[in-house]
Design a protein around this motif. Structure first.
Motif, short mmCIF file in Angstrom:
data_model
loop_
_atom_site.label_atom_id
_atom_site.label_comp_id
_atom_site.label_asym_id
_atom_site.label_seq_id
_atom_site.Cartn_x
_atom_site.Cartn_y
_atom_site.Cartn_z
N THR A 158 1.03 -1.23 -0.06
CA THR A 158 0.04 -0.06 -0.01
C THR A 158 1.02 1.35 0.03
OG1 THR A 158 -0.11 0.26 2.52
CG2 THR A 158 -1.81 -1.36 1.62
N GLU A 159 0.29 2.49 0.05
CA GLU A 159 1.00 3.74 -0.18
C GLU A 159 1.77 3.89 1.13
OE1 GLU A 159 -2.51 3.54 -0.64
OE2 GLU A 159 -2.02 3.69 -2.98
N ALA A 160 1.53 2.93 2.33
CA ALA A 160 2.31 3.01 3.56
C ALA A 160 3.63 2.43 3.46
CB ALA A 160 1.63 2.48 4.78
N ASN A 161 3.72 1.51 2.28
CA ASN A 161 5.12 0.82 2.33
C ASN A 161 5.92 1.57 1.23
OD1 ASN A 161 2.75 -1.71 2.10
ND2 ASN A 161 4.60 -2.14 3.17
N ILE A 162 5.57 2.75 0.77
CA ILE A 162 6.30 3.52 -0.18
C ILE A 162 7.60 4.35 0.48
CG2 ILE A 162 6.49 5.47 -1.79
CD1 ILE A 162 3.70 4.96 -2.60
N ASP A 163 8.86 4.01 0.05
CA ASP A 163 9.84 4.76 0.60
C ASP A 163 9.87 6.30 -0.14
OD1 ASP A 163 12.43 5.92 1.40
OD2 ASP A 163 13.51 4.23 1.11
N PRO A 164 9.47 7.28 0.76
CA PRO A 164 9.66 8.67 0.02
C PRO A 164 10.97 9.14 -0.52
CG PRO A 164 8.67 8.57 1.98
CD PRO A 164 9.38 7.20 1.99
N PHE A 165 11.99 8.35 -0.10
CA PHE A 165 13.34 8.81 -0.69
C PHE A 165 13.80 7.53 -1.80
CE2 PHE A 165 12.70 10.86 3.30
CZ PHE A 165 12.91 11.93 3.27
N LEU A 166 13.13 6.97 -2.22
CA LEU A 166 13.47 5.83 -3.12
C LEU A 166 13.54 6.34 -4.42
CD1 LEU A 166 14.18 2.97 -3.19
CD2 LEU A 166 11.83 2.40 -3.78
N CYS A 167 12.65 7.30 -4.91
CA CYS A 167 12.54 7.51 -6.41
C CYS A 167 12.54 9.20 -6.36
CB CYS A 167 11.47 7.39 -6.98
SG CYS A 167 11.09 5.39 -6.65
N THR A 168 13.18 10.01 -7.67
CA THR A 168 12.85 11.16 -7.66
C THR A 168 11.50 11.65 -8.39
OG1 THR A 168 13.72 11.20 -9.97
CG2 THR A 168 15.32 11.38 -8.29
N HIS A 169 10.92 10.57 -8.96
CA HIS A 169 9.46 10.61 -9.46
C HIS A 169 8.83 9.48 -9.13
CE1 HIS A 169 11.81 13.53 -11.74
NE2 HIS A 169 10.91 14.07 -12.35
N LEU A 170 7.33 9.52 -8.84
CA LEU A 170 6.64 8.40 -8.40
C LEU A 170 5.30 8.44 -9.33
CD1 LEU A 170 6.65 6.27 -6.27
CD2 LEU A 170 5.46 7.42 -4.62
N ILE A 171 5.16 7.43 -9.72
CA ILE A 171 3.83 7.39 -10.83
C ILE A 171 2.61 6.43 -10.23
CG2 ILE A 171 3.14 7.24 -13.16
CD1 ILE A 171 5.70 8.00 -14.22
N TYR A 172 1.50 6.92 -10.20
CA TYR A 172 0.43 6.19 -9.82
C TYR A 172 -0.28 5.65 -10.86
CZ TYR A 172 -3.62 4.86 -6.66
OH TYR A 172 -5.03 4.03 -6.47
N ALA A 173 -0.32 4.28 -10.99
CA ALA A 173 -1.05 3.57 -12.02
C ALA A 173 -2.13 2.64 -11.54
CB ALA A 173 0.19 2.63 -12.54
N PHE A 174 -3.11 2.81 -12.21
CA PHE A 174 -3.50 3.75 -13.20
C PHE A 174 -4.97 4.52 -12.88
CE2 PHE A 174 -0.94 0.67 -15.44
CZ PHE A 174 -0.28 1.25 -16.08
N GLY A 175 -5.06 5.69 -13.72
CA GLY A 175 -6.43 6.37 -13.66
C GLY A 175 -6.56 6.02 -14.74
N VAL A 176 -8.11 6.21 -15.37
CA VAL A 176 -8.83 5.97 -16.66
C VAL A 176 -9.56 7.24 -16.95
CG1 VAL A 176 -8.97 3.59 -16.31
CG2 VAL A 176 -10.63 4.90 -15.30
N PHE A 177 -10.49 6.95 -18.08
CA PHE A 177 -11.25 7.96 -18.58
C PHE A 177 -12.48 7.53 -19.09
CE2 PHE A 177 -8.21 7.73 -22.04
CZ PHE A 177 -8.99 7.27 -22.89
N ASP A 178 -13.68 8.02 -19.14
CA ASP A 178 -14.98 7.68 -19.44
C ASP A 178 -15.19 7.89 -21.09
OD1 ASP A 178 -15.79 10.48 -19.82
OD2 ASP A 178 -16.97 10.33 -17.81
N ASP A 179 -16.39 7.41 -21.60
CA ASP A 179 -16.63 7.47 -23.00
C ASP A 179 -16.57 9.07 -23.49
OD1 ASP A 179 -16.90 4.91 -23.09
OD2 ASP A 179 -19.04 4.93 -23.04
N ASN A 180 -16.76 10.04 -22.64
CA ASN A 180 -16.66 11.39 -23.16
C ASN A 180 -15.34 12.18 -22.61
OD1 ASN A 180 -19.56 11.44 -23.57
ND2 ASN A 180 -20.01 11.83 -21.28
N GLY A 181 -14.19 11.33 -22.12
CA GLY A 181 -12.96 11.76 -22.16
C GLY A 181 -12.44 12.43 -20.69
N ASN A 182 -13.58 12.18 -19.95
CA ASN A 182 -13.27 12.65 -18.48
C ASN A 182 -12.58 11.70 -17.61
OD1 ASN A 182 -15.02 15.04 -18.63
ND2 ASN A 182 -16.79 13.89 -19.09
N ILE A 183 -11.42 12.27 -17.07
CA ILE A 183 -10.60 11.44 -16.32
C ILE A 183 -11.22 11.15 -15.07
CG2 ILE A 183 -8.48 11.33 -15.06
CD1 ILE A 183 -7.26 12.85 -17.21
#
Length: 493
Positions: free
Chosen positions: A45-70
């Motif tokens: 979970t997010e509690a397991n993330i080491d805040p100093f491990l990476c310079t950039h952290l990417i959350y996978a994934f968000g999506v979008f609906d049929d109208n393009g709304n994320i």
């Protein structure tokens, strides 16, 4: 001084200059939202993330609906995790976080439809800004897998450029009006030349993307009829035709060749392996007849095993082989064959990134490393990511940088001889006692010029030189065989 040696010293000087200037190589790490549903000890979970491990952290994934709304992914509907994810920045304010949209399972058709419709594109752009700002993200990562492919349309190639252009224009305008730092825009991009050529107008995309995350893994897997490595640094002699390009080195060089500046190329590294079931236990090398392998007990996907599952399985037996041509290990236990990366191979890849001055490394994924330190071969949590990261961004911890390989790391290997040597199950301190009472540094291996000892705080790390090179005691580096006087027999000869 020969040209190879000149290039070696230039590479070292450029690396030192970059670090001295305070700049960092990017360490871009993906966090998969489904990893929290894995059984223990794989629950992440997010509690397991080491805040100093990476310079950039990417959350996978968000999506979008049929109208393009994320919108949030269905796994996030009940409890949106974006807030908890971005709270890691309270501990490390320098960390940048991005929201990835799409992914393999989301497919290509929805992207194709959205990108082809001006109204839907605008909805996508507008909702991206509102969601990124509302939840304190620093940018957006586009994971369209892939334009034109998997049910897409030929127009996707142009429409992807249009989408990126409209996003960048909107992000720039929003930053100007709000006084905030502009949102980042990145993309996860394929390793296959066919997919690149079909779906990516690279010079145009370069105008609008801050950097490119190369998915340099999944080159081989259970979909093949023979064993092959998940993420080889160089090609295997068994690779021919298009497969000769299925390796990390070739892919990174090709993205640069078609228009991406080196500093925008973020080379993908895998913290998992692809497993096979051997047709015969008597034929267990690379290119051996095989079918899809078993699933890991926590990741539960056929032909797929996290690093912590692989190194945990090693504790039951089996053998680890290191392929000197591809510069990666594979593990064999009975009829199970796994092509994966360990600390040693990721250090070698990180050195290639530094030598050729690419922008950094991308990790898929943090939840697949030994984050719980369940393996006896691990000396710490997240051993793979830390081993590679310390090569690129030394912090005074363990000096885990291997000697730099001479010459241009994007060139083809100088030999096509396949060498396979048995090594320890994973890179780490050995019990040889060689480094006891020795000063930290690199030392020749008296038994073989093809490897060397890396001593740190009394611990012994045995590392192979890349194919075609030997350890030179006079320079404490791996140099071309022709330049090194070696008094021990060469296994690969």
């Amino acid at each position: 001084m020969d040209s190879a040696r000149i290039l070696l010293f230039i590479g070292l000087a450029m690396h030192a200059s970059l670090l001295a200037s305070g700049n960092q190589y990017k360490v871009v790490c993906y966090h998969s939202n489904w990893s929290r549903y894995r059984p223990s000890p794989g629950t992440f979970t997010e509690a397991n993330i080491d805040p100093f491990l990476c310079t950039h952290l990417i959350y996978a994934f968000g999506v979008f609906d049929d109208n393009g709304n994320i919108t949030p992914h269905e796994l996030d509907w009940e409890f949106p995790r974006y807030v908890a994810f971005n709270e890691v920045k309270l501990q490390n304010p320098n960390l940048k976080t991005l929201l990835a949209i799409g992914g393999w399972n989301f497919g290509s058709i929805a992207f194709s439809n959205m990108a082809n419709d001006p109204v839907k594109r605008k909805n996508f752009v507008d909702t991206s800004i509102s969601i990124l700002r509302d939840y304190n993200f620093d940018g957006l990562d586009l994971d369209w897998e892939y334009p034109v492919q998997r049910g897409g349309a030929a127009i996707d190639k142009d429409n992807f450029v249009t989408l990126c252009k409209e996003l960048m224009i909107a992000y720039t305008a929003e930053a100007d009006s709000s006084g905030k730092t502009r949102l980042l825009l990145t993309a996860a991009v394929p390793a296959s030349r066919a997919n690149i050529q079909a779906g990516y107008d690279v010079p145009e995309l370069n105008n609008y993307l801050d950097f490119f995350n190369l998915m340099t893994y999944d080159f081989h897997g259970g979909w093949d009829s023979t064993t092959g490595h998940n993420s080889p640094l160089y090609a295997s002699p068994y690779d021919s035709g298009d497969y000769a390009h299925f390796n990390v080195n070739d892919t990174a060089a090709y993205w640069h060749e078609v228009g991406v500046p080196k500093n925008k190329i973020i080379v993908g590294l895998a913290t998992y392996g692809r497993s096979f079931t051997l047709s015969s236990t008597s034929n267990f090398g690379v290119n051996a007849p095989a079918s899809t392998g078993p699933a890991g007990t926590q990741t539960r996907e056929a032909g797929f095993m996290s690093y912590y599952e692989i190194c945990n399985d090693m504790q039951t037996g089996g053998s680890v082989m290191f392929d000197d041509t591809m510069q990666v290990p594979y593990y064999v236990n009975g009829n199970v064959w796994v092509g994966y990366d360990d600390e040693n191979s990721l250090r070698i890849k990180a050195n290639m990134i530094a030598d050729y001055q690419y922008g950094g490394m991308m990790i898929w994924a943090i939840a697949l490393d030994d984050f719980n330190h369940i393996c006896s071969t691990s000396t710490r949590t997240f051993p793979l990511i830390k081993a590679a990261s310390e090569v690129l961004n030394p912090t005074g911890a363990a000096p885990s940088v291997d000697p730099v390989v001479p010459g241009d790391p994007t060139a083809a290997p100088t030999t096509t001889t396949t060498t396979t040597t048995t090594t320890a199950p994973a890179t780490g301190s050995s019990n040889t006692g060689f480094c006891a009472n020795r000063v930290d540094g690199f030392y020749a291996n008296p038994g073989s010029c093809e490897s060397f000892y890396n001593c740190y705080e009394g611990q012994t790390y045995l590392t192979n030189c890349p194919s075609g090179t030997l350890f030179d005691e006079s320079t404490n580096s791996c140099d071309w065989e022709i330049s090194v006087k070696c008094n021990t027999p060469l296994i690969r000869k």
